[in-house]
Design a protein around this motif. Structure first.
Motif, short mmCIF file in Angstrom:
data_model
loop_
_atom_site.label_atom_id
_atom_site.label_comp_id
_atom_site.label_asym_id
_atom_site.label_seq_id
_atom_site.Cartn_x
_atom_site.Cartn_y
_atom_site.Cartn_z
N VAL A 146 -113.49 54.46 -132.87
CA VAL A 146 -114.45 54.18 -132.08
C VAL A 146 -115.60 53.27 -132.78
CG1 VAL A 146 -116.25 54.50 -130.17
CG2 VAL A 146 -113.87 55.44 -130.17
N ILE A 147 -116.18 53.88 -133.59
CA ILE A 147 -117.20 53.18 -134.65
C ILE A 147 -116.51 51.90 -135.37
CG2 ILE A 147 -118.82 53.49 -136.59
CD1 ILE A 147 -119.02 56.40 -135.65
N ALA A 148 -115.43 52.13 -135.80
CA ALA A 148 -114.75 51.14 -136.79
C ALA A 148 -114.45 49.90 -135.67
CB ALA A 148 -113.33 51.44 -137.18
N VAL A 149 -114.07 50.08 -134.38
CA VAL A 149 -113.89 49.09 -133.49
C VAL A 149 -115.27 48.27 -133.01
CG1 VAL A 149 -113.20 48.79 -130.95
CG2 VAL A 149 -111.74 49.92 -132.52
N ARG A 150 -116.22 49.20 -132.77
CA ARG A 150 -117.79 48.55 -132.65
C ARG A 150 -118.04 47.70 -133.75
NH1 ARG A 150 -122.80 52.55 -132.67
NH2 ARG A 150 -122.29 52.22 -134.84
N GLU A 151 -117.90 48.03 -135.16
CA GLU A 151 -118.19 47.05 -135.95
C GLU A 151 -117.25 45.83 -136.03
OE1 GLU A 151 -120.74 47.86 -137.93
OE2 GLU A 151 -121.35 49.75 -136.72
N ALA A 152 -116.11 46.13 -135.83
CA ALA A 152 -115.09 45.03 -135.80
C ALA A 152 -115.48 43.99 -134.67
CB ALA A 152 -113.70 45.57 -135.67
N MET A 153 -115.85 44.37 -133.55
CA MET A 153 -116.03 43.72 -132.29
C MET A 153 -117.29 42.93 -132.66
SD MET A 153 -115.63 45.65 -129.01
CE MET A 153 -113.82 45.72 -127.89
N SER A 154 -118.46 43.48 -133.36
CA SER A 154 -119.73 42.74 -133.71
C SER A 154 -119.50 41.61 -134.89
CB SER A 154 -120.60 43.96 -134.29
OG SER A 154 -121.92 43.08 -134.64
N LEU A 155 -118.36 41.88 -135.79
CA LEU A 155 -118.29 40.95 -136.61
C LEU A 155 -117.41 39.71 -136.22
CD1 LEU A 155 -118.58 39.97 -139.64
CD2 LEU A 155 -116.46 41.16 -140.37
N SER A 156 -116.41 40.43 -135.09
CA SER A 156 -115.45 39.00 -134.58
C SER A 156 -116.62 38.23 -133.60
CB SER A 156 -114.76 39.71 -133.54
OG SER A 156 -113.56 40.50 -134.25
N GLY A 157 -117.66 38.95 -133.20
CA GLY A 157 -118.74 38.04 -132.40
C GLY A 157 -119.44 37.05 -133.33
N VAL A 158 -119.65 37.69 -134.59
CA VAL A 158 -120.26 36.64 -135.57
C VAL A 158 -119.35 35.48 -135.68
CG1 VAL A 158 -121.17 36.50 -138.02
CG2 VAL A 158 -121.66 38.28 -136.46
N TYR A 159 -118.14 35.67 -136.20
CA TYR A 159 -117.07 34.63 -136.57
C TYR A 159 -116.84 33.63 -135.37
CZ TYR A 159 -115.61 36.38 -140.99
OH TYR A 159 -115.40 36.73 -142.44
N LEU A 160 -116.89 34.50 -134.12
CA LEU A 160 -116.91 33.55 -133.17
C LEU A 160 -117.90 32.51 -132.87
CD1 LEU A 160 -115.25 32.76 -130.39
CD2 LEU A 160 -116.42 34.42 -129.14
N GLY A 161 -119.23 32.99 -133.04
CA GLY A 161 -120.51 32.26 -133.17
C GLY A 161 -120.27 31.05 -134.11
N ILE A 162 -120.05 31.59 -135.32
CA ILE A 162 -119.88 30.53 -136.38
C ILE A 162 -118.77 29.24 -135.86
CG2 ILE A 162 -119.00 29.98 -138.82
CD1 ILE A 162 -120.11 32.86 -139.42
N SER A 163 -117.64 29.72 -135.35
CA SER A 163 -116.57 28.89 -135.09
C SER A 163 -117.09 27.84 -133.86
CB SER A 163 -115.48 29.65 -134.33
OG SER A 163 -114.83 30.64 -135.49
N LEU A 164 -117.98 28.34 -133.09
CA LEU A 164 -118.29 27.59 -131.85
C LEU A 164 -119.76 26.51 -132.51
CD1 LEU A 164 -118.04 29.82 -129.15
CD2 LEU A 164 -116.50 27.98 -129.76
N SER A 165 -120.35 27.14 -133.72
CA SER A 165 -121.50 26.08 -133.82
C SER A 165 -121.22 25.14 -134.93
CB SER A 165 -122.49 27.58 -134.65
OG SER A 165 -123.63 26.73 -135.07
N ASP A 166 -121.82 24.27 -135.13
CA ASP A 166 -121.79 23.05 -136.00
C ASP A 166 -122.97 23.47 -137.26
OD1 ASP A 166 -124.08 22.71 -134.76
OD2 ASP A 166 -123.67 20.51 -134.28
N ARG A 167 -123.46 24.49 -137.38
CA ARG A 167 -124.26 24.76 -138.41
C ARG A 167 -123.56 25.58 -139.44
NH1 ARG A 167 -129.21 27.86 -136.44
NH2 ARG A 167 -127.55 29.41 -135.51
N ALA A 168 -124.04 25.48 -140.71
CA ALA A 168 -123.41 26.47 -141.92
C ALA A 168 -124.35 27.46 -141.76
CB ALA A 168 -123.61 25.65 -143.05
N GLU A 169 -123.65 28.71 -142.16
CA GLU A 169 -124.24 30.24 -141.94
C GLU A 169 -124.36 30.58 -143.38
OE1 GLU A 169 -125.65 31.63 -139.42
OE2 GLU A 169 -124.89 30.02 -137.81
N ASN A 170 -125.48 31.15 -143.72
CA ASN A 170 -125.81 31.67 -144.91
C ASN A 170 -125.72 33.31 -144.75
OD1 ASN A 170 -126.00 29.27 -146.44
ND2 ASN A 170 -128.26 29.33 -145.92
N GLY A 171 -125.65 34.02 -145.91
CA GLY A 171 -125.39 35.42 -145.65
C GLY A 171 -124.25 36.17 -145.21
N LEU A 172 -123.23 35.27 -144.74
CA LEU A 172 -121.98 35.92 -144.39
C LEU A 172 -121.15 36.77 -145.36
CD1 LEU A 172 -119.94 35.94 -141.99
CD2 LEU A 172 -118.82 34.03 -142.86
#
Length: 209
Positions: A146-172
């Motif tokens: 369950v904790i693993a899925v929570r972390e995975a969902m969080s990182l998926s959200g980050v990748y989704l945000g990057i995919s929909l953004s036209d900005r470069a992201e640092n710290g990934l």
């Protein structure tokens, strides 16, 4: 100019939906839903299918009784690590959230089906022993998943945000490193769950005749 906040790993977790109060309970609810579905699937199966399942479960108990501790430990750890690895890989996908949630339901279905099989094969008197045999290791490993899925969902959200953004992201890169470190810790928790599973097999397997 990019904000400092976007350059710091996992700062998104402070406001991310998956870390809000109640979301962990939602994920645990997905597991319980899977347990219910697994139980219903067993109860709705036809007699021939149930007979085959009972033979399989009898073989499971017999094989557990014949295994040494290292074999039980390895088998249990391998089975749960598959879920952890699947969650890890889904977390690297921007649209991995549905699959991540399905992992929890599938995990719950396995637990529900196993407990139902033991009850159907060995009767009501076996319920305390079945719970003692299955639940301790299953609860620990499921919480880790369950904790693993929570972390995975969080990182998926980050990748989704990057995919929909036209900005470069640092710290990934730092974010992904921390993500991997968390999964290594969760793997250690699964090893503890496998140890509990091994101990419970030693304590309870002899009660299934």
């Amino acid at each position: 100019m990019q904000s400092v906040k976007s350059m710091q790993p996992l700062k998104y977790g402070q406001t991310d939906l998956v870390y809000r109060k109640g979301f962990f309970a939602f994920l645990c609810g997905a597991v319980l839903m899977g347990v219910l579905l697994g139980t219903i699937a067993y109860c709705c199966s036809n007699a021939d299918f149930l007979y085959k399942l009972s033979l399989t479960q009898s073989d499971f108990i017999k094989s557990r009784a014949e295994m040494d501790h290292s074999q039980i430990l390895t088998g249990s750890l391998t089975g749960t690590t598959i879920f952890l690895a699947a969650a890890f890989l889904c977390g690297l996908c921007p649209l991995g959230q549905p699959a991540e949630l399905a992992l929890l339901v599938f995990r719950g279905m396995g637990i529900g089906l196993t407990l139902s099989q033991l009850y159907g094969t060995y009767g009501r008197s076996s319920v305390p022993y079945a719970m003692g045999l299955i639940l301790p290791g299953a609860v620990i490993s499921t919480l880790a998943v369950v904790i693993a899925v929570r972390e995975a969902m969080s990182l998926s959200g980050v990748y989704l945000g990057i995919s929909l953004s036209d900005r470069a992201e640092n710290g990934l890169a730092e974010t992904v490193k921390l993500y991997g470190t968390k999964f290594m810790v969760l793997e250690a928790a699964l090893a503890a769950a496998a140890g509990a599973d091994c101990l419970c097999s030693y304590l309870f397997i002899g009660h299934f005749g």
